[in-house]
Scaffold this motif. Structure first.
Motif, PDB file in Angstrom:
ATOM      1  N   ASP A 240       6.806  30.110  31.888  1.00 30.32           N
ATOM      2  CA  ASP A 240       7.493  30.722  31.364  1.00 30.32           C
ATOM      3  C   ASP A 240       8.581  33.017  32.329  1.00 30.32           C
ATOM      4  OD1 ASP A 240       8.988  28.695  30.409  1.00 30.32           O
ATOM      5  OD2 ASP A 240       8.761  30.035  28.337  1.00 30.32           O
ATOM      6  N   ILE A 241       6.477  33.156  32.451  1.00 33.00           N
ATOM      7  CA  ILE A 241       6.473  33.920  33.728  1.00 33.00           C
ATOM      8  C   ILE A 241       7.168  34.273  34.454  1.00 33.00           C
ATOM      9  CG2 ILE A 241       5.296  35.767  34.111  1.00 33.00           C
ATOM     10  CD1 ILE A 241       3.515  36.096  31.281  1.00 33.00           C
ATOM     11  N   ASP A 242       6.473  32.907  35.027  1.00 33.49           N
ATOM     12  CA  ASP A 242       7.307  33.622  36.533  1.00 33.49           C
ATOM     13  C   ASP A 242       8.653  32.570  36.850  1.00 33.49           C
ATOM     14  OD1 ASP A 242       5.013  33.149  37.366  1.00 33.49           O
ATOM     15  OD2 ASP A 242       4.318  31.533  37.391  1.00 33.49           O
ATOM     16  N   LYS A 243       9.597  31.393  36.631  1.00 36.22           N
ATOM     17  CA  LYS A 243      10.237  31.912  36.044  1.00 36.22           C
ATOM     18  C   LYS A 243      11.389  32.974  35.275  1.00 36.22           C
ATOM     19  CE  LYS A 243       9.633  26.564  34.855  1.00 36.22           C
ATOM     20  NZ  LYS A 243      10.034  24.972  34.020  1.00 36.22           N
ATOM     21  N   HIS A 244      11.258  33.835  34.948  1.00 33.91           N
ATOM     22  CA  HIS A 244      12.131  34.309  34.619  1.00 33.91           C
ATOM     23  C   HIS A 244      12.352  36.130  35.238  1.00 33.91           C
ATOM     24  CE1 HIS A 244      12.455  32.587  30.422  1.00 33.91           C
ATOM     25  NE2 HIS A 244      13.634  32.951  30.992  1.00 33.91           N
ATOM     26  N   LEU A 245      10.561  36.100  35.214  1.00 33.28           N
ATOM     27  CA  LEU A 245      10.285  36.857  37.201  1.00 33.28           C
ATOM     28  C   LEU A 245      11.008  37.315  37.892  1.00 33.28           C
ATOM     29  CD1 LEU A 245       6.750  37.810  36.587  1.00 33.28           C
ATOM     30  CD2 LEU A 245       8.328  39.368  36.074  1.00 33.28           C
ATOM     31  N   ASN A 246      11.886  35.177  38.363  1.00 30.65           N
ATOM     32  CA  ASN A 246      12.050  35.193  39.374  1.00 30.65           C
ATOM     33  C   ASN A 246      13.651  35.023  39.479  1.00 30.65           C
ATOM     34  OD1 ASN A 246      12.858  33.823  42.412  1.00 30.65           O
ATOM     35  ND2 ASN A 246      13.663  32.051  40.806  1.00 30.65           N
TER      36      ASN A 246
ATOM     37  N   LEU B 136      18.117  39.259  40.878  1.00 32.74           N
ATOM     38  CA  LEU B 136      19.093  40.295  40.579  1.00 32.74           C
ATOM     39  C   LEU B 136      18.659  41.610  40.943  1.00 32.74           C
ATOM     40  CD1 LEU B 136      19.980  39.140  36.489  1.00 32.74           C
ATOM     41  CD2 LEU B 136      21.302  39.223  38.777  1.00 32.74           C
ATOM     42  N   SER B 137      17.536  41.738  41.458  1.00 29.85           N
ATOM     43  CA  SER B 137      17.159  42.890  41.812  1.00 29.85           C
ATOM     44  C   SER B 137      18.228  43.408  42.646  1.00 29.85           C
ATOM     45  CB  SER B 137      15.215  43.478  42.054  1.00 29.85           C
ATOM     46  OG  SER B 137      15.560  42.527  43.295  1.00 29.85           O
ATOM     47  N   ASP B 138      18.644  42.732  43.804  1.00 29.57           N
ATOM     48  CA  ASP B 138      19.385  43.123  44.573  1.00 29.57           C
ATOM     49  C   ASP B 138      20.714  43.210  44.611  1.00 29.57           C
ATOM     50  OD1 ASP B 138      19.772  42.399  47.993  1.00 29.57           O
ATOM     51  OD2 ASP B 138      21.283  41.378  46.883  1.00 29.57           O
ATOM     52  N   LYS B 139      21.025  44.491  44.904  1.00 28.61           N
ATOM     53  CA  LYS B 139      22.191  45.160  44.689  1.00 28.61           C
ATOM     54  C   LYS B 139      23.430  44.373  44.963  1.00 28.61           C
ATOM     55  CE  LYS B 139      25.071  49.846  44.325  1.00 28.61           C
ATOM     56  NZ  LYS B 139      26.871  48.650  44.467  1.00 28.61           N
ATOM     57  N   THR B 140      23.218  43.997  45.762  1.00 25.16           N
ATOM     58  CA  THR B 140      24.570  43.318  45.989  1.00 25.16           C
ATOM     59  C   THR B 140      24.773  41.656  45.129  1.00 25.16           C
ATOM     60  OG1 THR B 140      24.651  43.228  48.223  1.00 25.16           O
ATOM     61  CG2 THR B 140      26.001  41.300  47.578  1.00 25.16           C
ATOM     62  N   ARG B 141      23.625  40.916  45.069  1.00 22.86           N
ATOM     63  CA  ARG B 141      24.116  39.900  44.421  1.00 22.86           C
ATOM     64  C   ARG B 141      24.023  40.159  42.448  1.00 22.86           C
ATOM     65  NH1 ARG B 141      19.904  37.892  47.408  1.00 22.86           N
ATOM     66  NH2 ARG B 141      18.076  38.954  46.475  1.00 22.86           N
ATOM     67  N   PHE B 142      23.657  41.929  42.511  1.00 21.55           N
ATOM     68  CA  PHE B 142      24.349  42.585  40.740  1.00 21.55           C
ATOM     69  C   PHE B 142      25.230  42.868  40.373  1.00 21.55           C
ATOM     70  CE2 PHE B 142      24.172  45.937  37.825  1.00 21.55           C
ATOM     71  CZ  PHE B 142      23.598  44.801  36.577  1.00 21.55           C
ATOM     72  N   ASP B 143      26.187  42.381  42.020  1.00 17.25           N
ATOM     73  CA  ASP B 143      27.662  43.008  41.724  1.00 17.25           C
ATOM     74  C   ASP B 143      28.136  42.289  41.943  1.00 17.25           C
ATOM     75  OD1 ASP B 143      27.104  46.031  42.261  1.00 17.25           O
ATOM     76  OD2 ASP B 143      27.204  45.934  44.079  1.00 17.25           O
TER      77      ASP B 143
ATOM     78  N   GLN C 140      21.790  31.808  30.312  1.00 17.83           N
ATOM     79  CA  GLN C 140      20.485  31.327  32.075  1.00 17.83           C
ATOM     80  C   GLN C 140      20.151  33.307  31.708  1.00 17.83           C
ATOM     81  OE1 GLN C 140      18.410  30.048  32.594  1.00 17.83           O
ATOM     82  NE2 GLN C 140      17.737  30.685  34.876  1.00 17.83           N
ATOM     83  N   ILE C 141      21.565  34.064  31.751  1.00 22.77           N
ATOM     84  CA  ILE C 141      21.453  35.668  31.123  1.00 22.77           C
ATOM     85  C   ILE C 141      20.882  36.012  30.080  1.00 22.77           C
ATOM     86  CG2 ILE C 141      22.447  37.715  31.363  1.00 22.77           C
ATOM     87  CD1 ILE C 141      24.678  36.576  33.604  1.00 22.77           C
ATOM     88  N   ARG C 142      21.387  35.668  28.942  1.00 19.53           N
ATOM     89  CA  ARG C 142      21.040  35.349  27.564  1.00 19.53           C
ATOM     90  C   ARG C 142      19.364  34.946  27.408  1.00 19.53           C
ATOM     91  NH1 ARG C 142      25.953  32.937  26.431  1.00 19.53           N
ATOM     92  NH2 ARG C 142      27.863  34.313  25.663  1.00 19.53           N
ATOM     93  N   LYS C 143      18.334  33.773  27.627  1.00 21.19           N
ATOM     94  CA  LYS C 143      17.269  33.396  27.978  1.00 21.19           C
ATOM     95  C   LYS C 143      16.556  34.386  28.549  1.00 21.19           C
ATOM     96  CE  LYS C 143      18.112  28.729  28.265  1.00 21.19           C
ATOM     97  NZ  LYS C 143      18.074  27.224  29.107  1.00 21.19           N
ATOM     98  N   GLY C 144      17.313  35.497  29.969  1.00 18.99           N
ATOM     99  CA  GLY C 144      16.669  36.268  30.489  1.00 18.99           C
ATOM    100  C   GLY C 144      16.772  37.420  29.494  1.00 18.99           C
ATOM    101  N   ILE C 145      16.932  37.901  29.083  1.00 18.87           N
ATOM    102  CA  ILE C 145      16.970  38.660  28.130  1.00 18.87           C
ATOM    103  C   ILE C 145      16.468  38.891  26.799  1.00 18.87           C
ATOM    104  CG2 ILE C 145      18.329  40.319  26.542  1.00 18.87           C
ATOM    105  CD1 ILE C 145      20.915  40.011  28.495  1.00 18.87           C
ATOM    106  N   SER C 146      15.839  37.447  26.041  1.00 19.99           N
ATOM    107  CA  SER C 146      15.180  37.404  24.926  1.00 19.99           C
ATOM    108  C   SER C 146      13.826  37.304  25.429  1.00 19.99           C
ATOM    109  CB  SER C 146      15.393  35.873  24.237  1.00 19.99           C
ATOM    110  OG  SER C 146      17.247  35.248  23.864  1.00 19.99           O
ATOM    111  N   PHE C 147      14.030  36.820  26.928  1.00 14.69           N
ATOM    112  CA  PHE C 147      12.446  36.995  27.204  1.00 14.69           C
ATOM    113  C   PHE C 147      11.612  37.745  27.454  1.00 14.69           C
ATOM    114  CE2 PHE C 147       9.147  36.889  30.632  1.00 14.69           C
ATOM    115  CZ  PHE C 147       8.209  36.014  29.964  1.00 14.69           C
ATOM    116  N   LEU C 148      12.972  38.900  28.074  1.00 15.75           N
ATOM    117  CA  LEU C 148      12.606  39.992  27.529  1.00 15.75           C
ATOM    118  C   LEU C 148      12.076  41.377  26.178  1.00 15.75           C
ATOM    119  CD1 LEU C 148      14.283  42.512  30.537  1.00 15.75           C
ATOM    120  CD2 LEU C 148      11.813  41.596  30.590  1.00 15.75           C
ATOM    121  N   GLU C 149      13.352  40.760  25.354  1.00 14.74           N
ATOM    122  CA  GLU C 149      12.445  41.620  23.996  1.00 14.74           C
ATOM    123  C   GLU C 149      11.752  41.413  23.603  1.00 14.74           C
ATOM    124  OE1 GLU C 149      16.776  39.758  22.175  1.00 14.74           O
ATOM    125  OE2 GLU C 149      17.830  42.121  22.848  1.00 14.74           O
ATOM    126  N   LYS C 150      11.166  39.627  23.245  1.00  7.65           N
ATOM    127  CA  LYS C 150       9.681  39.275  23.082  1.00  7.65           C
ATOM    128  C   LYS C 150       8.535  39.380  23.820  1.00  7.65           C
ATOM    129  CE  LYS C 150       8.088  34.038  22.146  1.00  7.65           C
ATOM    130  NZ  LYS C 150       8.357  32.889  22.768  1.00  7.65           N
TER     131      LYS C 150
END
Length: 341
Positions: free
Chosen positions: A253-259, A264-271, A327-337
């Motif tokens: 799970d860590i590998d998948k969420h880190l990906n 999302l760390s790329d500014k264009t993709r975030f935009d 998928q974004i909600r899962k990423g946020i929940s993962f960080l919170e946990k």
């Protein structure tokens, strides 16, 4: 959702898709390494590099170049799926009128005002628009020549593919045993898990929005999909897909969420994500809002697909991108946990 498995090998798709993949080998190699963290089998890579020494691929440089939006004029998915062989495929292409082909070119180049052109001045308008695009001199000359005489280029491409056919047959023969083993592996997975097996590893395609999923086997693809807006989708998966599944199974799970966070760390993709949060959009809309080319949008979309952050749906002649909020909600929940926030 109905899964339809087409076990008969599609030689027409095989020859056209392999020609495109080999012609754009460096592009696909980079995509696999950057997006999927995969590399080609060493032997297959040697075979492709050897094939690329053949002048056929220099002759076909612009026909199927991934940076050329007009490649679908020559490798036309609609005609592929209604043709039984290469001769019938090129018969369909040849039956298209010059006006029809020209309008198709304008649609793919997104020259909206030229789609219903009425007079010869369209060439001057097309030249002005091409001059503003990110192409070198040879590419601009090719595009203008293609607009002027599309049937001439259809004929050239037909002769080129016929010249390539013996090379394709040799490549197919070499990998046929491995291909048959791959098909058996897929069949076993499907008998155990059904369509859930495919859906798990192709979640970014959003299979469940379709009434019918046509699964086809290939040699050279990783994953290719074609949606014609009729609530059905055609998917081709090839030998590399097996390695992709194994890699995904080994990720925790860590590998998948880190990906996801890496993508999302790329500014264009975030935009792009911020645009899609508001509304679904097609490539040209996103490009205009961000001041980038549609080719750049497509490049970043590949990463967003790989992280299952966006889905795609065809409406009329356009492909619309939508955000995968779950998928974004899962990423946020993962960080919170994980960080006990």
């Amino acid at each position: 959702m109905n899964l339809i498995i087409n076990k008969e090998f599609n030689d027409l798709y095989g020859i056209l898709s392999s020609f495109m993949i080999i012609s754009n080998y460096n592009y696909f190699k980079n995509q696999m390494e950057e997006k999927w963290n995969l590399t080609l089998d060493d032997e297959m890579e040697r075979d492709i590099r050897k094939l690329l020494e053949n002048p056929i691929f220099r002759k076909g440089k612009y026909f199927v170049d991934m940076n050329m939006k007009t490649k679908d004029i020559f490798i036309n998915p609609t005609c592929i799926f209604k043709s039984k062989d290469l001769d019938e495929y090129f018969k369909y292409l040849d039956q298209q009128s010059e006006d029809y082909l020209r309008i198709s070119i304008f649609e793919q180049l997104e020259f909206e005002e030229l789609i219903n052109y009425k007079e010869e001045s369209y060439l001057n308008i097309a030249l002005e628009k091409i001059e503003k695009m990110y192409f070198n001199g040879d590419e601009k000359w090719y595009l203008l020549s293609l607009i002027k005489d599309p049937k001439y280029y259809i004929k050239k491409f037909s002769n080129l593919i016929k010249e390539y056919s013996p090379l394709y047959e040799g490549l197919k023969k070499k990998y046929w045993k491995v291909y048959k083993e791959f098909v058996q592996w897929i069949d076993e997975k499907l008998s155990e898990q059904g369509i859930d097996f495919i859906d798990e590893y192709l979640s970014f395609i959003n299979l469940k929005q379709n009434d019918e999923v046509h699964l086809n086997y290939s040699i050279f693809d990783l994953i290719s999909s074609y949606n014609f807006g009729d609530r059905s989708i055609h998917i081709f998966i090839g030998l590399i897909f097996e390695r992709y599944v194994e890699e995904e199974k080994n990720k925790n799970d860590i590998d998948k969420h880190l990906n996801i966070y890496k993508v999302l760390s790329d500014k264009t993709r975030f935009d792009i994500i911020k645009i899609l949060i508001k509304n679904e959009s097609y490539g040209q809309e996103i490009a205009e809002q961000l001041g980038i080319t549609t080719a750049t949008v497509s490049y970043h979309m590949d990463f967003l697909f790989g992280a299952s952050l966006v889905t795609i749906q065809r409406k009329s002649r356009r492909l619309y991108y939508s955000i995968n909020k779950e998928q974004i909600r899962k990423g946020i929940s993962f960080l919170e946990k994980e960080l006990m926030l």
